[in-house]
Enzyme design. Structure first.
Site, PDB file in Angstrom:
ATOM      1  N   ARG A 183       1.953  -1.882   5.167  1.00  0.00           N
ATOM      2  CA  ARG A 183       1.153  -2.066   6.378  1.00  0.00           C
ATOM      3  C   ARG A 183       2.037  -2.168   7.607  1.00  0.00           C
ATOM      4  O   ARG A 183       1.764  -2.926   8.530  1.00  0.00           O
ATOM      5  CB  ARG A 183       0.231  -3.284   6.270  1.00  0.00           C
ATOM      6  CG  ARG A 183      -0.648  -3.303   5.037  1.00  0.00           C
ATOM      7  CD  ARG A 183      -1.464  -2.041   4.876  1.00  0.00           C
ATOM      8  NE  ARG A 183      -2.284  -2.063   3.656  1.00  0.00           N
ATOM      9  CZ  ARG A 183      -2.934  -1.015   3.186  1.00  0.00           C
ATOM     10  NH1 ARG A 183      -2.840   0.153   3.814  1.00  0.00           N
ATOM     11  NH2 ARG A 183      -3.661  -1.096   2.095  1.00  0.00           N
ATOM     12  N   ASN A 225       3.843  -9.023  -1.839  1.00  0.00           N
ATOM     13  CA  ASN A 225       3.777  -8.274  -3.090  1.00  0.00           C
ATOM     14  C   ASN A 225       5.217  -8.033  -3.545  1.00  0.00           C
ATOM     15  O   ASN A 225       5.869  -7.086  -3.117  1.00  0.00           O
ATOM     16  CB  ASN A 225       3.041  -6.951  -2.879  1.00  0.00           C
ATOM     17  CG  ASN A 225       1.574  -7.161  -2.550  1.00  0.00           C
ATOM     18  OD1 ASN A 225       0.902  -7.979  -3.169  1.00  0.00           O
ATOM     19  ND2 ASN A 225       1.074  -6.436  -1.564  1.00  0.00           N
ATOM     20  N   GLU A 308      -4.949  -9.380  -6.567  1.00  0.00           N
ATOM     21  CA  GLU A 308      -4.661  -7.948  -6.529  1.00  0.00           C
ATOM     22  C   GLU A 308      -3.541  -7.552  -7.490  1.00  0.00           C
ATOM     23  O   GLU A 308      -2.661  -6.762  -7.182  1.00  0.00           O
ATOM     24  CB  GLU A 308      -4.323  -7.520  -5.096  1.00  0.00           C
ATOM     25  CG  GLU A 308      -5.466  -7.748  -4.126  1.00  0.00           C
ATOM     26  CD  GLU A 308      -5.173  -7.278  -2.725  1.00  0.00           C
ATOM     27  OE1 GLU A 308      -6.116  -6.852  -2.034  1.00  0.00           O
ATOM     28  OE2 GLU A 308      -4.001  -7.338  -2.296  1.00  0.00           O
ATOM     29  N   ASP A 387     -10.779  -9.792   5.056  1.00  0.00           N
ATOM     30  CA  ASP A 387      -9.423  -9.241   5.097  1.00  0.00           C
ATOM     31  C   ASP A 387      -9.083  -8.711   6.490  1.00  0.00           C
ATOM     32  O   ASP A 387      -8.979  -7.500   6.683  1.00  0.00           O
ATOM     33  CB  ASP A 387      -9.293  -8.110   4.060  1.00  0.00           C
ATOM     34  CG  ASP A 387      -7.847  -7.684   3.843  1.00  0.00           C
ATOM     35  OD1 ASP A 387      -6.932  -8.347   4.355  1.00  0.00           O
ATOM     36  OD2 ASP A 387      -7.630  -6.664   3.153  1.00  0.00           O
ATOM     37  N   GLU A 415      -3.452  -3.458  10.856  1.00  0.00           N
ATOM     38  CA  GLU A 415      -3.937  -2.704   9.700  1.00  0.00           C
ATOM     39  C   GLU A 415      -5.358  -2.196   9.914  1.00  0.00           C
ATOM     40  O   GLU A 415      -5.647  -1.015   9.699  1.00  0.00           O
ATOM     41  CB  GLU A 415      -3.877  -3.581   8.452  1.00  0.00           C
ATOM     42  CG  GLU A 415      -4.380  -2.889   7.207  1.00  0.00           C
ATOM     43  CD  GLU A 415      -4.314  -3.770   5.973  1.00  0.00           C
ATOM     44  OE1 GLU A 415      -4.755  -3.305   4.915  1.00  0.00           O
ATOM     45  OE2 GLU A 415      -3.826  -4.923   6.071  1.00  0.00           O
TER      46      GLU A 415
END
Length: 704
Positions: A183, A225, A308, A387, A415
C-alpha cells in the site's frame, strides 16, 4: 513567487535529490538571522545546536552554547535544570515559570513539553528535558518572525498524546504481490531495497527532522504482514534495525519492529508458539533481551495476529490477551510495549450469509477481553470498524475497553482515498474522528481515549505511513500535508485542520520574491480544504464503502467485492441499497455502540445521511435529511465531485510560473489523472444505480 526549496544538503554541499517538504532552509531565516543562546547539554540538545548553527551560518546569526558570561541574545533555548541562564531576561522567565502559566498543573513541562515566552525583547524556550527543547526550537521555526513579536503570549506546550507513531508497511524483500512497500504510493522504501538495507543515512536523517518538526516520535520500520525475510530483523538482521535507530535517535524517534507471532517456530526451531508454553516464553525473553542490548531505547513490537492469514494464538486455543501478554512479559523489564492490532475478522465469509458482519468482528473479539491485557499492551484499533474507508463510523471498540490502553489507527497512505494520485487532505476527517464523543455530548472524545485520561495510560495515535523514496516523499507533493497534519493532530487533536494546512503552506511554499504570496495560499486552500469530501462525493455514496477494484483498490468496481469472501458488501438490488446493521432486523452491529449512538444509528430517520447506507438497507426513493432521495443524492454528488476536480485542475494551472516548475508539473499530472478517474467513478456509479433502480436523474443529465 513561492517555491518549495530543495533539501538539507543545499546548505552544505550542493542540492539533495529530494524535496525539503516543510523544512526548506528559508524557514530558518527568522531564527538564523539572530543571536541564539542554547543552555544545557544532552544528545538532543546537540541536535538543537546543530540545527541552529546551520541556520546561523546561512543567515548571519550567532550561536552561543552555555557560556559562563551574560549573553545579549534574541532567542534563548534552555533546559530549566541546567541552572541559571546567562541572560537576564531568560533567567527571569526561568525563575518565574510557575503553575500559573496556562493556569493548570504543577509547572512541570514533562519529557516533551516546553514553555515559550517573550520578555524584555528576548524570546525564551524553556524545557525540562532535551526532547522538549527540540520541539520548542521547531515551534520557533514554525512561527517564523512572529516568534519575536513583543506581544507573543507566554504559553506552555505539551503533547496531548505521548505516543505519536508511524507504521511503515515496508518489506525488506520485494513481495511478489505487495512490492517493496505494501500500500505504498510513493516509490520504494526509505529503509530497504531488494532484500537489503539501503544504508542511506542522509535521507533518513532528513526524514527524522521532518517527523520531529511536526511532532512524530516513533516509527515501525517494517510491514505488519511479516514475511520470511522480515522475520529475521528480530535476530540475525537486527543490526539493520539498530542502524536505522542510530540515525533517527538525534531527532527523538524511537524505533519499533513488526514481528511474527510464529517467530519461536520460524526463527527459534521450537515445535510450538503457544503463548502459555514456558519454552516459548523463554525464547521471547531471550530474543527481546538481545534487541535491547543492541537498541537500548527500542520502543517495542507491533503485531498483526490471527488476521488475514497471519499466525496467532488461536492456533493453540488461546485468545488475543494470551498472545499479547506473552510479548508484554518479554518487553516489560526493558520498558517496551507491544502494540497488538485489533484488525481481526473472518476473511473467508460466505457472501450469502447476511448474519456475519465484518464490522462487528473487532468488538466481538476484543471487548470481552477488556481488563485482561498487561499494562504494557496497547491494543491498536482502526478508527472505523471496516478498513480506512473515506467514510465510516468510528469503531465501537474505542468506547468498549475502558480498562485497556487503546491506540487509534488512521491511514496516511491513501489506499482507499486516491492512492496519492488524487488530492485528498485527510486532516478534516481525522479531526472529526478525534473529536467524536461515543457516549454523547457529556462524554469524552476519541482523542481522550487515545490520551488515556481514564487512568489507563494512553496508546496514542498511529498512522500507516505515506512516504517512500520518491523525490517528493509522498509521490503527490500535496499529500505531504497529510503526514504533517497527522503529526500536528497527534500532538494536539484540538487543532483546526485549516490552521494546520496554513502552517504547512507557510513552511513548504516559502516566498522567494517580493511578490504577493497570497495567490499560492488561496489556491492551496481552494484545492485542498474540501478535497476529502470531494473525493467522497465521486466515490462510494453515503458510507457504503468498498466499491473499488479488488486487490489494488484503485478506481471503481461497484460489484468488485460483492460476491467475495472479504465481507465488504453493499447489497444493492432493484429495490434499494445498503447494509442492514440494526438490532431489529439486521446484524445487530448498532448494539455495539453505547447510547446515544446505538439509538441514533438504529433509526433510519436519525442516522446521519453520510452513514445511512452503512447502517441501513433503504429504498432508492428514501428521503434523506437534506430533502433529496437516496438515488438523487447519488446522481447529484457524483456530478458535483467531477466538477470540483475540474475546478481544482484549473486553479492549479493558473499557478504556472508562480511555483517551481518541477512541482507544478507533478501536481498537474496527478490532477489530470484525478479528473480522469473521477469521471470514471461518476459514470460507473451513476450508470450502475440507474440500471438497478430505473429511476432517472431529475435534472436530465447524461447517464449511460
Amino acid at each position: 513567487m513561492s517555491v518549495p526549496v530543495t533539501g538539507r544538503a543545499a546548505a552544505d554541499a550542493g542540492e539533495s535529490a529530494w524535496h525539503a517538504a516543510w523544512l526548506p532552509p528559508a524557514v530558518f531565516r527568522a531564527l538564523g538571522s539572530r543571536g541564539v543562546l542554547v543552555h544545557g547539554d544532552g544528545p538532543l540538545v546537540d541536535t538543537v545546536i546543530d540545527e541552529v548553527s546551520r541556520a546561523c551560518a546561512r543567515y548571519g546569526g550567532r550561536l552561543w552554547h552555555g557560556p559562563p558570561w551574560q549573553v545579549d541574545a534574541d532567542l534563548v533555548l534552555a533546559l530549566r535544570e541546567a541552572g541559571p541562564v546567562p541572560n537576564a531576561a531568560a533567567e527571569a522567565v526561568r525563575l518565574g515559570a510557575t503553575p500559573a502559566v496556562n493556569g493548570t498543573g504543577d509547572g512541570s513541562l514533562g519529557d516533551e513539553g516546553y514553555l515559550l515566552a517573550r520578555a524584555d525583547g528576548v524570546t525564551v524556550v524553556l524545557a525540562d528535558a532535551p526532547a522538549g527543547l527540540l520541539y520548542g526550537m521547531f515551534h520557533v521555526v514554525r512561527l517564523g518572525p512572529a516568534a519575536f513579536d513583543d506581544d507573543l503570549p507566554a504559553r506552555r506546550h505539551r503533547p496531548a498524546l505521548d505516543r505519536r507513531m508511524l507504521d511503515h508497511w515496508d518489506n525488506v524483500a520485494v513481495h511478489p504481490v505487495s512490492g517493496q512497500v505494501e500500500r505504498g504510493y510513493a516509490g520504494g522504501s526509505l529503509f530497504w531495497r531488494d532484500g537489503a538495507a539501503r544504508h542511506e543515512p542522509a535521507r533518513l536523517r532528513d526524514y527524522g527532522r521532518l517527523l520531529a518538526a511536526c511532532g512524530v516520535n516513533a516509527i515501525c520500520v517494517n510491514n505488519v504482514n511479516v514475511h520470511d525475510t522480515e522475520a529475521r530483523l528480530l535476530t540475525d538482521r537486527l543490526g539493520d534495525v539498530a542502524e536505522i535507530a542510530e540515525v533517527l535517535r538525534p531527532y527523538g524517534i524511537r524505533v519499533h519492529l513488526s514481528v511474527t507471532f510464529a517467530a519461536p517456530v520460524v526463527l527459534g526451531g521450537l515445535p510450538t508458539a503457544d503463548p502459555l508454553d514456558e519454552r516459548v516464553r523463554a525464547w521471547w525473553a531471550a530474543a527481546t533481551r538481545r534487541v535491547y542490548q543492541r537498541i537500548p531505547d527500542f520502543g517495542g513490537y507491533l503485531v498483526k495476529a490471527d488476521s488475514e492469514g497471519r499466525p496467532g494464538p488461536f492456533a493453540y486455543g488461546r485468545d488475543h490477551a494470551d498472545g499479547a501478554n506473552l510479548l508484554a512479559g518479554a518487553l516489560a523489564p526493558h520498558g517496551g510495549v507491544v502494540r497488538w492490532r485489533a484488525f481481526v475478522y473472518d476473511h473467508r465469509q460466505d457472501w450469502r450469509d447476511r448474519s456475519t458482519d465484518r464490522a462487528r468482528a473487532a468488538h466481538d473479539h476484543f471487548a470481552p477481553l477488556d481488563g485482561r491485557f498487561a499494562d504494557n499492551v496497547i491494543v491498536q484499533v482502526k478508527f472505523g470498524p471496516i478498513d480506512f474507508q473515506a467514510r465510516e463510523p468510528v469503531s465501537p471498540v474505542l468506547a468498549a475497553m475502558p480498562a485497556t490502553r487503546l491506540a487509534v489507527e488512521v491511514q496516511a497512505t491513501q489506499e482507499y482515498t486516491g492512492q496519492q494520485r488524487h488530492v485528498c487532505y485527510l486532516g478534516p476527517w481525522w479531526s472529526e474522528v478525534l473529536g467524536f464523543r461515543p457516549r454523547g455530548a457529556a462524554g469524552g472524545t476519541i482523542a481522550d481515549v487515545a490520551a488515556g485520561r481514564a487512568g489507563t495510560g494512553g496508546g496514542g495515535l498511529a498512522a500507516v505511513a505515506n512516504v517512500g523514496d520518491d523525490p517528493f516523499w509522498t509521490g503527490h507533493p500535496l499529500a505531504q500535508a497529510n503526514l504533517y497534519a497527522f503529526g500536528r493532530l497527534a500532538w494536539d487533536p484540538r487543532l483546526d485542520p485549516a490552521a494546520i494546512l496554513d502552517e504547512w503552506i507557510d513552511l513548504t511554499w516559502v516566498p522567494v520574491t517580493a511578490g504577493d504570496p497570497d495567490p499560492v495560499r488561496r489556491t492551496m486552500h481552494a484545492i485542498m480544504d474540501d478535497s476529502w469530501r470531494t473525493y467522497e462525493r465521486y466515490t462510494a455514496p453515503l458510507g457504503v464503502g468498498f466499491m473499488v477494484r479488488p486487490g489494488h483498490h484503485y478506481g471503481p468496481d461497484v460489484d468488485g467485492y460483492e460476491y467475495t469472501p472479504w465481507g465488504t458488501y453493499h447489497f444493492a438490488d432493484r429495490d434499494g441499497v445498503g447494509v442492514d446493521r440494526t438490532r431489529a432486523t439486521g446484524t445487530g452491529f448498532t448494539g455495539q455502540y453505547p447510547p446515544p449512538w446505538s439509538e441514533v444509528y438504529e433509526s433510519r430517520e436519525r442516522c446521519p445521511d453520510e452513514l445511512l447506507l452503512f447502517f441501513h438497507h433503504v429504498p432508492y426513493r428514501h428521503v434523506l435529511q437534506d430533502g433529496r432521495t437516496v438515488i438523487q443524492h447519488i446522481y447529484d454528488t457524483h456530478f458535483a465531485g467531477v466538477e470540483e476536480v475540474a475546478a481544482m485542475r484549473e486553479r492549479w494551472r493558473l499557478l504556472a510560473g508562480a511555483v517551481d516548475p518541477a512541482v507544478h508539473d507533478r501536481v498537474a499530472e496527478r490532477l489530470d489523472e484525478q479528473f480522469r478517474s473521477a469521471v470514471e467513478w461518476r459514470d460507473q456509479i451513476n450508470t450502475y444505480f440507474f440500471r438497478k433502480s430505473g429511476v432517472p436523474d431529475a435534472h436530465g443529465r447524461r447517464i449511460y
